[in-house]
Design a protein around this motif. Structure first.
Motif, PDB file in Angstrom:
ATOM      1  N   ALA A  76     -61.349  11.587  37.527  1.00 38.29           N
ATOM      2  CA  ALA A  76     -62.447  10.756  38.036  1.00 38.29           C
ATOM      3  C   ALA A  76     -62.701  11.040  39.512  1.00 38.29           C
ATOM      4  O   ALA A  76     -63.852  11.073  39.966  1.00 38.29           O
ATOM      5  CB  ALA A  76     -62.124   9.278  37.824  1.00 38.29           C
ATOM      6  N   LYS A  77     -61.634  11.252  40.269  1.00 40.52           N
ATOM      7  CA  LYS A  77     -61.774  11.510  41.703  1.00 40.52           C
ATOM      8  C   LYS A  77     -62.399  12.869  41.973  1.00 40.52           C
ATOM      9  O   LYS A  77     -63.292  13.012  42.809  1.00 40.52           O
ATOM     10  CB  LYS A  77     -60.399  11.419  42.365  1.00 40.52           C
ATOM     11  CG  LYS A  77     -60.415  11.578  43.874  1.00 40.52           C
ATOM     12  CD  LYS A  77     -59.025  11.362  44.447  1.00 40.52           C
ATOM     13  CE  LYS A  77     -59.036  11.497  45.976  1.00 40.52           C
ATOM     14  NZ  LYS A  77     -57.695  11.280  46.559  1.00 40.52           N
ATOM     15  N   VAL A  78     -61.962  13.891  41.230  1.00 41.61           N
ATOM     16  CA  VAL A  78     -62.430  15.255  41.488  1.00 41.61           C
ATOM     17  C   VAL A  78     -63.824  15.481  40.901  1.00 41.61           C
ATOM     18  O   VAL A  78     -64.704  16.049  41.549  1.00 41.61           O
ATOM     19  CB  VAL A  78     -61.427  16.279  40.907  1.00 41.61           C
ATOM     20  CG1 VAL A  78     -61.982  17.692  41.022  1.00 41.61           C
ATOM     21  CG2 VAL A  78     -60.098  16.171  41.631  1.00 41.61           C
ATOM     22  N   GLN A  79     -64.043  15.025  39.677  1.00 38.97           N
ATOM     23  CA  GLN A  79     -65.273  15.369  38.962  1.00 38.97           C
ATOM     24  C   GLN A  79     -66.444  14.479  39.323  1.00 38.97           C
ATOM     25  O   GLN A  79     -67.581  14.939  39.344  1.00 38.97           O
ATOM     26  CB  GLN A  79     -65.017  15.310  37.455  1.00 38.97           C
ATOM     27  CG  GLN A  79     -63.989  16.336  36.982  1.00 38.97           C
ATOM     28  CD  GLN A  79     -63.636  16.163  35.525  1.00 38.97           C
ATOM     29  OE1 GLN A  79     -64.135  15.269  34.848  1.00 38.97           O
ATOM     30  NE2 GLN A  79     -62.752  17.022  35.014  1.00 38.97           N
ATOM     31  N   THR A  80     -66.208  13.205  39.581  1.00 40.35           N
ATOM     32  CA  THR A  80     -67.322  12.287  39.854  1.00 40.35           C
ATOM     33  C   THR A  80     -67.344  11.782  41.287  1.00 40.35           C
ATOM     34  O   THR A  80     -68.275  11.066  41.664  1.00 40.35           O
ATOM     35  CB  THR A  80     -67.264  11.086  38.899  1.00 40.35           C
ATOM     36  OG1 THR A  80     -66.043  10.371  39.109  1.00 40.35           O
ATOM     37  CG2 THR A  80     -67.332  11.543  37.455  1.00 40.35           C
ATOM     38  N   GLY A  81     -66.329  12.082  42.091  1.00 43.80           N
ATOM     39  CA  GLY A  81     -66.360  11.696  43.489  1.00 43.80           C
ATOM     40  C   GLY A  81     -65.982  10.266  43.769  1.00 43.80           C
ATOM     41  O   GLY A  81     -66.158   9.796  44.900  1.00 43.80           O
ATOM     42  N   VAL A  82     -65.447   9.521  42.783  1.00 44.13           N
ATOM     43  CA  VAL A  82     -65.028   8.151  43.054  1.00 44.13           C
ATOM     44  C   VAL A  82     -63.732   8.180  43.864  1.00 44.13           C
ATOM     45  O   VAL A  82     -62.969   9.146  43.817  1.00 44.13           O
ATOM     46  CB  VAL A  82     -64.829   7.361  41.744  1.00 44.13           C
ATOM     47  CG1 VAL A  82     -66.081   7.369  40.912  1.00 44.13           C
ATOM     48  CG2 VAL A  82     -63.658   7.908  40.954  1.00 44.13           C
ATOM     49  N   GLN A  83     -63.499   7.116  44.625  1.00 45.73           N
ATOM     50  CA  GLN A  83     -62.266   6.992  45.392  1.00 45.73           C
ATOM     51  C   GLN A  83     -61.244   6.193  44.584  1.00 45.73           C
ATOM     52  O   GLN A  83     -61.604   5.222  43.915  1.00 45.73           O
ATOM     53  CB  GLN A  83     -62.528   6.295  46.722  1.00 45.73           C
ATOM     54  CG  GLN A  83     -63.569   6.987  47.590  1.00 45.73           C
ATOM     55  CD  GLN A  83     -63.840   6.213  48.864  1.00 45.73           C
ATOM     56  OE1 GLN A  83     -62.923   5.771  49.545  1.00 45.73           O
ATOM     57  NE2 GLN A  83     -65.116   6.045  49.193  1.00 45.73           N
ATOM     58  N   VAL A  84     -60.006   6.604  44.647  1.00 45.72           N
ATOM     59  CA  VAL A  84     -58.934   5.914  43.935  1.00 45.72           C
ATOM     60  C   VAL A  84     -57.927   5.413  44.958  1.00 45.72           C
ATOM     61  O   VAL A  84     -57.401   6.192  45.756  1.00 45.72           O
ATOM     62  CB  VAL A  84     -58.253   6.833  42.912  1.00 45.72           C
ATOM     63  CG1 VAL A  84     -57.106   6.096  42.227  1.00 45.72           C
ATOM     64  CG2 VAL A  84     -59.259   7.326  41.887  1.00 45.72           C
ATOM     65  N   VAL A  85     -57.679   4.100  44.940  1.00 48.62           N
ATOM     66  CA  VAL A  85     -56.716   3.474  45.842  1.00 48.62           C
ATOM     67  C   VAL A  85     -55.632   2.828  44.990  1.00 48.62           C
ATOM     68  O   VAL A  85     -55.916   2.000  44.125  1.00 48.62           O
ATOM     69  CB  VAL A  85     -57.388   2.421  46.744  1.00 48.62           C
ATOM     70  CG1 VAL A  85     -56.351   1.722  47.616  1.00 48.62           C
ATOM     71  CG2 VAL A  85     -58.475   3.057  47.600  1.00 48.62           C
ATOM     72  N   ARG A  86     -54.384   3.213  45.212  1.00 44.95           N
ATOM     73  CA  ARG A  86     -53.244   2.670  44.462  1.00 44.95           C
ATOM     74  C   ARG A  86     -52.539   1.604  45.301  1.00 44.95           C
ATOM     75  O   ARG A  86     -52.297   1.799  46.495  1.00 44.95           O
ATOM     76  CB  ARG A  86     -52.264   3.782  44.106  1.00 44.95           C
ATOM     77  CG  ARG A  86     -52.807   4.844  43.157  1.00 44.95           C
ATOM     78  CD  ARG A  86     -52.831   4.354  41.724  1.00 44.95           C
ATOM     79  NE  ARG A  86     -51.504   3.967  41.281  1.00 44.95           N
ATOM     80  CZ  ARG A  86     -50.600   4.810  40.769  1.00 44.95           C
ATOM     81  NH1 ARG A  86     -50.900   6.092  40.672  1.00 44.95           N
ATOM     82  NH2 ARG A  86     -49.425   4.372  40.379  1.00 44.95           N
ATOM     83  N   THR A  87     -52.204   0.482  44.679  1.00 45.45           N
ATOM     84  CA  THR A  87     -51.452  -0.580  45.356  1.00 45.45           C
ATOM     85  C   THR A  87     -50.276  -0.993  44.487  1.00 45.45           C
ATOM     86  O   THR A  87     -50.280  -0.798  43.265  1.00 45.45           O
ATOM     87  CB  THR A  87     -52.343  -1.811  45.633  1.00 45.45           C
ATOM     88  OG1 THR A  87     -52.829  -2.324  44.385  1.00 45.45           O
ATOM     89  CG2 THR A  87     -53.513  -1.448  46.515  1.00 45.45           C
TER      90      THR A  87
END
Length: 423
Positions: free
Chosen positions: A268-279
């Protein structure tokens, strides 16, 4: 209001009536038993409101047996042999003339009646609300620097929780962290920020957050919600899409392997450019939102904000160093992003493809770019292709940033799905 017209001829079948009257007089003079049947037939004919074309047509009326119908047909042939006007033509001409006259009179009466009685309808509360909503959507909004405040909107699902016995700590965490927020029903995403002015206008900042716990992420991937939500977020018009992913204990017993979940987030991060934040937990997630609120407040404090339509959002500058930004209104985003909003055939086709196994959003979008509707795809299958070529029609379509081909397996599955006739 519609008016129902009923037009009755004074004498719909004058020739048939005249012949029956003549035959009845002769039967009465000769005291024949047929006079009773003729009298019954004459009464039925006079009561019938429509023109009849032949003796055979008269058989639907009482008193008209086969002999009497045959006599009428013979009389009708002789009558036409004398080149006189046919019975049905005379009756039809009379009928049409009377119909036109009645229609003309009714139309004149309706026109006069409408001029006298037509009064402007008093708008209802629903009419006024719809009119106000329409005016609010088209009204231009401008917010000068320092004339607005930022507000974090929290979806109602984030405060209710799935288990009623366990209270969701979202609000209490945000309050303790000093984040100005409000709980509302959102049609897309779980958190977003709006700029509010003193007149109640609201413009949506270009940031939207979808919060998922690891077990919920696994569930959404299994049932297809993950791809469907990702597609709707990309269609929202908000450029910065953030997936806020919380750990679920030790991330065990999630329903899917941990490596698969991490791969889905990386894709999702690479292909669509969304940001992923893990907590690590829920409190850390709320701390991230509070920090985002403070940062956005500093970034947008000295900017001029103005409203734009969804179709214009791509033409507007989105650089944070710019002094002015075009943003969507909250009402427009709320209504346009609703799941029950009117979708185009292309959007429905994408959502349909996302329900199929192994079809990611990137692959679905690549198919729809080539074949915008299911009908286009079916027509491509039917035009000059043998069965083997049809099954491999989609295999070479490039997908994603790396433009990898869709592959034979998925192409064959789609061909089987869209060409199988279910009974």
């Amino acid at each position: 209001m519609e008016t129902r017209l009923e037009v009755r001829l004074r004498e719909p079948n004058p020739l048939f009536t005249r012949w029956l009257e003549r035959w009845l007089r002769e039967a009465e003079r000769r005291q024949q038993k047929s006079q009773f049947r003729l009298r019954q037939a004459l009464e039925s004919l006079r009561s019938y409101p429509l023109p009849l074309s032949s003796g055979r047509d008269c058989s639907i009326l009482r008193g008209f047996g086969g002999t009497l119908c045959q006599l009428i047909d013979e009389e009708l042939r002789q009558h036409r042999g004398l080149q006189l006007a046919p019975q049905e033509d005379v009756a039809r001409a009379q009928y049409e003339q009377q119909v036109q006259e009645v229609v003309r009179q009714v139309q004149e009466q309706q026109t006069v009646h409408q001029k006298r009685l037509v009064k402007p309808r008093k708008p209802t509360k629903k009419d006024l609300a719809e009119l106000a909503a329409q005016e609010e959507r088209v009204r231009q909004v401008e917010m000068k620097p320092g004339a607005f405040q930022l507000l974090l909107l929290v979806d109602t699902q984030e405060t209710s929780g799935k288990n009623k016995r366990v209270l969701d700590q979202t609000r209490s965490y945000l309050e303790s962290l000093g984040a100005r927020h409000e709980v509302r029903r959102l049609t897309i995403g779980d958190f977003l920020w709006v700029a509010q002015d003193s007149e109640g206008n609201e413009l949506v900042l270009p940031y939207i957050i979808e919060r998922k716990r690891m077990d919920d992420l696994a569930s959404s991937i299994r049932d297809g919600r993950f791809h469907e939500q990702k597609h709707r977020l990309q269609q929202s018009g908000l450029r910065n899409i953030i997936y806020l992913v919380e750990d679920y204990g030790d991330n065990e017993q999630l329903g899917l392997p941990l490596d698969s979940l991490q791969q889905a987030l990386a894709n999702a991060k690479v292909q669509t450019g969304v940001q992923v934040v893990r907590t690590e937990n829920h409190f850390r997630s709320m701390s991230y939102l509070a920090a985002m609120s403070r940062s956005l407040g500093q970034i947008f404090a000295n900017k001029r904000l103005y409203s734009v339509d969804r179709g214009q959002i791509d033409k507007c500058s989105c650089l944070l160093m710019d002094s002015q930004l075009g943003l969507l209104k909250f009402r427009a985003l709320y209504e346009d992003s609703a799941k029950n909003a009117q979708l185009t055939v292309r959007e429905v086709f994408v959502q349909q493809l996302l329900q199929l196994h192994s079809l990611s959003l990137e692959r679905a979008m690549a198919i729809v770019e080539r074949y915008p509707t299911p009908r286009c795809l079916l027509e491509a299958y039917e035009v000059g292709l043998d069965p083997k070529q049809a099954r491999l029609l989609l295999s070479s379509i490039p997908c994603g940033p790396l433009e990898r081909p869709l592959g034979d397996k998925i192409s064959q599955c789609l061909h089987e799905f869209y060409t199988t006739h279910f009974r």
